[in-house]
Design a protein around this motif. Sequence first.
Motif, PDB file in Angstrom:
ATOM      1  N   SER A   1       0.946  -1.125  -0.045  1.00  0.00           N
ATOM      2  CA  SER A   1      -0.091  -0.084  -0.190  1.00  0.00           C
ATOM      3  C   SER A   1       1.054   1.112   0.046  1.00  0.00           C
ATOM      4  O   SER A   1       2.041   1.280  -0.397  1.00  0.00           O
ATOM      5  CB  SER A   1      -0.973   0.018   1.413  1.00  0.00           C
ATOM      6  N   CYS A   2       0.310   2.349   0.393  1.00  0.00           N
ATOM      7  CA  CYS A   2       1.029   3.915   0.581  1.00  0.00           C
ATOM      8  C   CYS A   2       2.426   3.443   1.493  1.00  0.00           C
ATOM      9  O   CYS A   2       2.333   2.904   2.361  1.00  0.00           O
ATOM     10  CB  CYS A   2       0.473   4.717   0.936  1.00  0.00           C
TER      11      CYS A   2
ATOM     12  N   ARG B   1       2.693   2.329  -3.306  1.00  0.00           N
ATOM     13  CA  ARG B   1       2.428   3.881  -3.763  1.00  0.00           C
ATOM     14  C   ARG B   1       2.805   4.895  -2.934  1.00  0.00           C
ATOM     15  O   ARG B   1       3.026   4.707  -1.707  1.00  0.00           O
ATOM     16  CB  ARG B   1       0.756   3.749  -3.767  1.00  0.00           C
ATOM     17  N   THR B   2       3.045   6.073  -3.724  1.00  0.00           N
ATOM     18  CA  THR B   2       3.571   7.088  -3.021  1.00  0.00           C
ATOM     19  C   THR B   2       2.515   8.353  -2.868  1.00  0.00           C
ATOM     20  O   THR B   2       2.226   8.922  -3.890  1.00  0.00           O
ATOM     21  CB  THR B   2       4.864   7.604  -4.004  1.00  0.00           C
ATOM     22  N   GLY B   3       1.824   8.479  -1.665  1.00  0.00           N
ATOM     23  CA  GLY B   3       1.112   9.489  -1.487  1.00  0.00           C
ATOM     24  C   GLY B   3       1.449  10.984  -1.466  1.00  0.00           C
ATOM     25  O   GLY B   3       2.786  11.129  -1.298  1.00  0.00           O
TER      26      GLY B   3
END
Length: 195
Positions: free
Chosen positions: A129-130, A157-159
């Motif tokens: 996830s992030c 993922r890169t928030g």
Amino acid sequence: MSPALTGGQILSALRQGVPGWWLSVLLLPLAFMLLPFLFGTASQRRHRRYQRQAARILVRLPQLRDDAARLVYLRKINPYVFEEMLMTAFARQGCRIKRNARYSGDGGVDGQVWINGQRWLIQAKRYSSCISSGHVLDFGAMVRQERCRGFFVHTGRTGEVSREALRAVPDVSLISGNRLLKLLSGNAGWQYIDQ
């Protein structure tokens, strides 16, 4: 309770033809003492096993149907194998690398690479996830302390919060997504993608 045999008694018994099971009982401790010298410690054998797995995955990765499938696959592999894949990918591109002697207790540095004479620390995170902005900031502090640069490599993922953390640590470069896949495939273009 029988008394312990002396070295001379053992040799005498061997000359007289002690049954085979006694010989194995006598030599078994010696064999266990020699194993680390012959095959390395358990840690060294584990490192070699993970390096072999990493090499196999690097061959398998391009055979998957598309980039999305490749990232899904990377998120499922052993995190230590992921670290070894990165080190192998850098080495295959002609970079000098330094692998860690152990996987845990490494202080947040999963390896080192030298590119054009510049030392880079590597932190590998196999996220699904992030990513955590705290991990990015901690790694940035370590890079500053070591007075070098760093690659924060991840499969997640890169928030926006993590992107802000990356902007706060300019000596850390993000490798994820398409850039990660280029690195693992041996494409030197990974160096030129600005993220």
